[in-house]
Scaffold this motif. Structure first.
Motif, PDB file in Angstrom:
ATOM      1  N   SER A 194       6.443  -4.348   3.669  1.00  0.00           N
ATOM      2  CA  SER A 194       5.087  -3.896   4.009  1.00  0.00           C
ATOM      3  C   SER A 194       4.007  -4.324   3.013  1.00  0.00           C
ATOM      4  N   ASP A 222      -0.838  -2.839  -0.319  1.00  0.00           N
ATOM      5  CA  ASP A 222      -2.299  -2.842  -0.454  1.00  0.00           C
ATOM      6  C   ASP A 222      -2.831  -1.415  -0.613  1.00  0.00           C
ATOM      7  N   ALA A 253       0.943  -4.069   3.879  1.00  0.00           N
ATOM      8  CA  ALA A 253      -0.079  -3.039   4.090  1.00  0.00           C
ATOM      9  C   ALA A 253       0.138  -1.837   3.168  1.00  0.00           C
ATOM     10  N   GLU A 256       4.827   3.396   9.326  1.00  0.00           N
ATOM     11  CA  GLU A 256       4.121   2.721   8.229  1.00  0.00           C
ATOM     12  C   GLU A 256       2.680   3.244   8.095  1.00  0.00           C
ATOM     13  N   GLY A 257       1.962   3.300   9.221  1.00  0.00           N
ATOM     14  CA  GLY A 257       0.561   3.731   9.191  1.00  0.00           C
ATOM     15  C   GLY A 257       0.407   5.164   8.727  1.00  0.00           C
ATOM     16  N   ILE A 282       0.521   5.209   5.004  1.00  0.00           N
ATOM     17  CA  ILE A 282      -0.751   4.684   4.474  1.00  0.00           C
ATOM     18  C   ILE A 282      -1.849   5.740   4.642  1.00  0.00           C
TER      19      ILE A 282
END
Ligand code: DQA
Length: 148
Positions: free
Chosen positions: A81, A86, A83, A53-54, A57
């Motif tokens: 997610s 966003d 995150a 996920e990170g 991003i």
């Protein structure tokens, strides 16, 4: 003109992963077709896949000033997610969400997309072709914006 294509977790296994649902094309095959279509239409297409996920991003953050638009298949993160949602809002670029399968016709937990209301549009259930339509739509949108 540049468009970045992000593929989320498990999409690196396309071709061998549940081919009845996701098709037989591999991710490199899908990506190279997108790059070729981009070339025909004078668009630099970059592709990125991550199971993290990170990392997805971070990729959005790192490319936000280099690219014009995104094609996003966040795979399982679509449904979970906040995150990533966003980050898509933060980078403020036109984006199209793509899913190989028709998520609405599958398990209830796949019916909810946390990106649905923050992307320009969504294409699902058309297999790998969905990415190609998304790319053509984004390029047309970017040309129209430039000529406005
Ligand atoms: C998917 C649909 C998601 O629900 C699933 O988790 C995936 C792939 C698709 O492309 O159909 O990994 O995004």
């Amino acid at each position: 003109m540049r468009v970045d294509v992000l593929h989320g977790p498990n999409l690196n296994l396309l071709g061998e992963r549940e081919p009845a649902i996701y098709g037989k094309l591999t991710l490199p095959e899908i990506d190279s077709r997108l790059v070729a279509i981009g070339k025909e239409l004078s668009c630099d297409v970059r592709t990125f896949q991550s199971n993290h996920e990170g990392a997805l991003i971070d990729y959005l953050h790192a490319t936000r000033r280099l690219t014009d638009a995104y094609i996003l298949n966040p795979a399982g993160y679509t449904h979970t997610s906040v995150a990533l949602r966003d980050a898509v809002i933060a980078v403020a670029k036109p984006a199209i969400e793509v899913h190989l399968s028709n998520t609405e016709a599958r398990e209830a937990f796949r019916h909810k997309s946390l990106l649905a209301d923050v992307v320009m549009g969504r294409i699902q259930g058309l297999g790998a072709q969905g990415y190609e339509w998304a790319l053509r739509a984004l390029i047309a949108h970017l040309y129209a914006e430039r000529n406005a």
